[in-house]
Design a protein around this motif. Structure first.
Motif, PDB file in Angstrom:
ATOM      1  N   ILE A   1      33.974  38.438  54.641  1.00  0.00           N
ATOM      2  CA  ILE A   1      35.020  39.337  55.130  1.00  0.00           C
ATOM      3  C   ILE A   1      34.691  40.807  54.870  1.00  0.00           C
ATOM      4  CG2 ILE A   1      36.816  37.590  54.930  1.00  0.00           C
ATOM      5  CD1 ILE A   1      37.749  38.908  52.376  1.00  0.00           C
ATOM      6  N   GLY A   2      33.477  41.079  54.371  1.00  0.00           N
ATOM      7  CA  GLY A   2      32.997  42.450  54.362  1.00  0.00           C
ATOM      8  C   GLY A   2      32.782  43.117  53.035  1.00  0.00           C
ATOM      9  N   PHE A   3      33.011  42.431  51.914  1.00  0.00           N
ATOM     10  CA  PHE A   3      32.732  43.063  50.631  1.00  0.00           C
ATOM     11  C   PHE A   3      31.229  43.200  50.443  1.00  0.00           C
ATOM     12  CE2 PHE A   3      37.020  41.588  49.873  1.00  0.00           C
ATOM     13  CZ  PHE A   3      37.560  42.585  49.074  1.00  0.00           C
ATOM     14  N   GLN A   4      30.802  44.376  50.022  1.00  0.00           N
ATOM     15  CA  GLN A   4      29.380  44.649  49.886  1.00  0.00           C
ATOM     16  C   GLN A   4      28.862  44.234  48.507  1.00  0.00           C
ATOM     17  OE1 GLN A   4      28.471  48.665  51.058  1.00  0.00           O
ATOM     18  NE2 GLN A   4      29.507  48.452  53.037  1.00  0.00           N
ATOM     19  N   ARG A   5      27.563  44.121  48.418  1.00  0.00           N
ATOM     20  CA  ARG A   5      26.900  43.602  47.218  1.00  0.00           C
ATOM     21  C   ARG A   5      27.253  44.408  45.967  1.00  0.00           C
ATOM     22  NH1 ARG A   5      22.697  40.434  45.589  1.00  0.00           N
ATOM     23  NH2 ARG A   5      21.298  41.240  43.976  1.00  0.00           N
ATOM     24  N   HIS A   6      27.492  45.702  46.115  1.00  0.00           N
ATOM     25  CA  HIS A   6      27.745  46.538  44.936  1.00  0.00           C
ATOM     26  C   HIS A   6      29.199  46.500  44.469  1.00  0.00           C
ATOM     27  CE1 HIS A   6      28.107  49.366  48.483  1.00  0.00           C
ATOM     28  NE2 HIS A   6      29.328  49.354  47.988  1.00  0.00           N
ATOM     29  N   THR A   7      30.050  45.708  45.109  1.00  0.00           N
ATOM     30  CA  THR A   7      31.453  45.597  44.696  1.00  0.00           C
ATOM     31  C   THR A   7      31.552  45.076  43.258  1.00  0.00           C
ATOM     32  OG1 THR A   7      32.154  45.158  46.973  1.00  0.00           O
ATOM     33  CG2 THR A   7      33.679  44.518  45.219  1.00  0.00           C
ATOM     34  N   THR A   8      32.399  45.704  42.458  1.00  0.00           N
ATOM     35  CA  THR A   8      32.630  45.252  41.090  1.00  0.00           C
ATOM     36  C   THR A   8      33.743  44.210  41.081  1.00  0.00           C
ATOM     37  OG1 THR A   8      31.933  47.351  40.106  1.00  0.00           O
ATOM     38  CG2 THR A   8      33.345  45.944  38.760  1.00  0.00           C
ATOM     39  N   ILE A   9      33.484  43.078  40.402  1.00  0.00           N
ATOM     40  CA  ILE A   9      34.454  41.989  40.358  1.00  0.00           C
ATOM     41  C   ILE A   9      34.769  41.650  38.889  1.00  0.00           C
ATOM     42  CG2 ILE A   9      34.871  39.544  40.876  1.00  0.00           C
ATOM     43  CD1 ILE A   9      33.174  39.870  43.364  1.00  0.00           C
ATOM     44  N   TYR A  10      36.052  41.575  38.589  1.00  0.00           N
ATOM     45  CA  TYR A  10      36.506  41.148  37.265  1.00  0.00           C
ATOM     46  C   TYR A  10      36.965  39.700  37.358  1.00  0.00           C
ATOM     47  CZ  TYR A  10      39.436  40.529  33.146  1.00  0.00           C
ATOM     48  OH  TYR A  10      39.991  40.043  31.988  1.00  0.00           O
ATOM     49  N   LEU A  11      36.468  38.857  36.453  1.00  0.00           N
ATOM     50  CA  LEU A  11      36.850  37.440  36.422  1.00  0.00           C
ATOM     51  C   LEU A  11      37.772  37.166  35.234  1.00  0.00           C
ATOM     52  CD1 LEU A  11      33.441  35.609  37.075  1.00  0.00           C
ATOM     53  CD2 LEU A  11      35.219  36.168  38.736  1.00  0.00           C
ATOM     54  N   THR A  12      38.778  36.318  35.446  1.00  0.00           N
ATOM     55  CA  THR A  12      39.661  35.930  34.344  1.00  0.00           C
ATOM     56  C   THR A  12      39.043  34.858  33.462  1.00  0.00           C
ATOM     57  OG1 THR A  12      40.771  34.335  35.798  1.00  0.00           O
ATOM     58  CG2 THR A  12      41.756  36.532  35.615  1.00  0.00           C
ATOM     59  N   GLN A  13      37.888  34.349  33.838  1.00  0.00           N
ATOM     60  CA  GLN A  13      37.173  33.364  33.024  1.00  0.00           C
ATOM     61  C   GLN A  13      36.927  33.914  31.614  1.00  0.00           C
ATOM     62  OE1 GLN A  13      36.102  30.262  33.443  1.00  0.00           O
ATOM     63  NE2 GLN A  13      34.797  30.102  31.657  1.00  0.00           N
ATOM     64  N   ASN A  14      37.159  33.082  30.595  1.00  0.00           N
ATOM     65  CA  ASN A  14      36.887  33.480  29.218  1.00  0.00           C
ATOM     66  C   ASN A  14      35.438  33.166  28.878  1.00  0.00           C
ATOM     67  OD1 ASN A  14      39.607  34.182  28.929  1.00  0.00           O
ATOM     68  ND2 ASN A  14      40.160  32.114  28.299  1.00  0.00           N
ATOM     69  N   GLY A  15      34.618  34.191  28.742  1.00  0.00           N
ATOM     70  CA  GLY A  15      33.197  33.964  28.504  1.00  0.00           C
ATOM     71  C   GLY A  15      32.505  33.566  29.793  1.00  0.00           C
ATOM     72  N   TRP A  16      31.190  33.489  29.727  1.00  0.00           N
ATOM     73  CA  TRP A  16      30.423  33.181  30.940  1.00  0.00           C
ATOM     74  C   TRP A  16      30.177  31.681  31.025  1.00  0.00           C
ATOM     75  CZ3 TRP A  16      29.962  36.198  34.923  1.00  0.00           C
ATOM     76  CH2 TRP A  16      29.077  35.847  35.952  1.00  0.00           C
ATOM     77  N   HIS A  17      30.118  31.182  32.260  1.00  0.00           N
ATOM     78  CA  HIS A  17      29.825  29.772  32.516  1.00  0.00           C
ATOM     79  C   HIS A  17      28.719  29.727  33.557  1.00  0.00           C
ATOM     80  CE1 HIS A  17      30.399  25.635  34.027  1.00  0.00           C
ATOM     81  NE2 HIS A  17      30.995  25.389  32.863  1.00  0.00           N
TER      82      HIS A  17
END
Length: 418
Positions: free
Chosen positions: A294-310
């Motif tokens: 839908i058009g978000f570019q590669r450099h978009t910053t995304i915040y995840l609610t995930q606790n820690g990385w998986h």
């Protein structure tokens, strides 16, 4: 003279090169994959609300919703009623901040209708038997002041009204006056002191849309939801710092970022054994592909609610390298102070607040978190909420994926505003 001119030009060029180098160090010289393992704060760019350029202007095509300035429909009384309390209403907030919205509203509406005094609630911890004080998370003074003239609020009730002598009663979420009059008032007249437990509605999307669409919110509930709950000062500062860090990391999108409610375990639990023909469950890779489509570019910053990385999130980060969890952006001293990972209730508060303040919010599960984050976003006119879908369409415009809560104005929050 010629030599002086050359010296001046050389000086200017040197200064320009130094400025360029500083900008490179400030902006470009970091690796998001390394940042994930660091507790650092980026404060390079200060972006005011007035200066923000919509993400739609920079990376996604058009997603500007028709916006009208919303004004609260509720009013506080001009004079404060000093009528003596007829009894006390007790309640305890759950460990999940999305529940607090409903629980506070129900308690205020019940207390107002019965002429009772509201006792400041405790907050249940994630561990059995563990509780936090209301002031650990919320601003007590703000809460009590905001309800002046609506209901009386006390921190500690008299000894004769202790919890030992109260009657437990269950109330449906978004309780109405008919229910209070028929089911609660007779018990209150006899017992004087009640302990309220809210029964939450189904998180099923179809049912939720139907229920929300038909709710006409009580003005006192609206005030409680949108006018009484502010974070206590230090926790509010922490959230502001984290949001500021995300905006600094988003310099290529003018300080704007996307909040994605994606918790791996919750998603796997909900989607396990799903046999519904219309798909409602999406893994990290599918959501990344959706946002890219839908058009978000590669450099978009995304915040995840995930606790820690998986490890299952790696596929999302391959599409959007600037993807972060709270562990990556929370300052180390704050992480230790709030015992993040040991006290999940603080993690949930942070997630709720950041999803409320993000420029774009993307839910992956239809639940109360989604519903009440949208409520807060409607109140602040942040109506860019996108719901992942695999529907067949000739267009990949983001507008086609705007939440029905927004596009159809089917959310109960709209009844609180004029």
């Amino acid at each position: 003279m010629a030599r002086d001119v050359r010296q001046v030009v050389a000086g200017l060029l040197t200064g320009s090169m130094l400025m360029m180098l500083c900008n490179m160090v400030k902006r470009d010289h970091f690796d998001p994959l390394v940042v994930e393992n660091l507790s650092v704060q980026y404060d390079v760019i200060k972006v005011s609300k007035q200066s923000l350029i919509k993400l739609s202007d920079t990376s996604r095509g058009s997603l500007l919703m028709e916006s009208h300035s919303l004004k609260p429909c509720w009013r506080k009384p001009l004079t404060i009623n000093e009528e003596q309390s007829k009894g006390y209403i007790f309640f305890t907030l759950t460990e999940s901040p999305e529940d607090h919205v409903t629980q506070i509203a129900d308690a205020v509406v019940v207390a107002k209708y019965l002429g009772a005094t509201l006792v400041l609630p405790e907050i249940r911890g994630t561990k059995t038997g563990h509780k936090r004080q209301f002031g650990d998370i919320y601003d007590i003074k703000r809460f009590m002041t905001s309800l002046d003239g609506i209901v009386q609020v006390v921190k500690d009730p008299p000894m004769e009204s202790s919890k030992v002598n109260i009657t437990n009663i269950k109330v449906p979420s978004m309780v109405n006056q008919d229910f209070i009059a028929s089911k609660i008032q007779p018990i209150f007249k006899a017992k004087k002191n009640l302990f309220l437990s809210t029964e939450f509605q189904s998180s099923n999307l179809a049912k939720a849309k139907e229920i929300d669409h038909n709710i006409k919110m009580d003005p006192n509930a609206c005030l409680a939801i949108f006018g009484s709950l502010d974070l206590q000062q230090e926790l509010n500062q922490l959230v502001s710092t984290m949001v500021g860090t995300l905006r600094s990391l988003s310099y290529k999108t003018n300080g704007q970022f996307v909040a994605l409610d994606l918790k791996v375990e919750a998603l796997e639990s909900m989607c396990k054994g799903n046999v519904i023909k219309t798909k409602h469950c999406y893994n990290a890779k599918e959501i990344g592909e959706f946002l890219k489509k839908i058009g978000f570019q590669r450099h978009t910053t995304i915040y995840l609610t995930q606790n820690g990385w998986h490890k299952s999130l790696d596929a999302l980060r391959e599409i959007f390298p600037n993807t972060f969890t709270k562990d990556a952006i929370i300052p180390a001293y704050e992480k230790a102070k709030y015992q993040i990972t040991k006290s999940p209730e603080f993690e949930k508060v942070i997630d709720f607040q950041i999803c409320t303040q993000a420029d774009v919010f993307v839910p992956t599960i239809s639940n109360l978190f989604y519903t009440n984050v949208v409520a807060k976003r409607i109140a602040s006119e942040k109506t860019e909420v996108l719901v992942p879908s695999q529907k067949v369409s000739t267009s990949s415009a983001a507008m086609e994926y705007v939440s029905p809560y927004i596009s159809k104005k089917s959310h109960w929050a709209y009844s609180c505003f004029c």
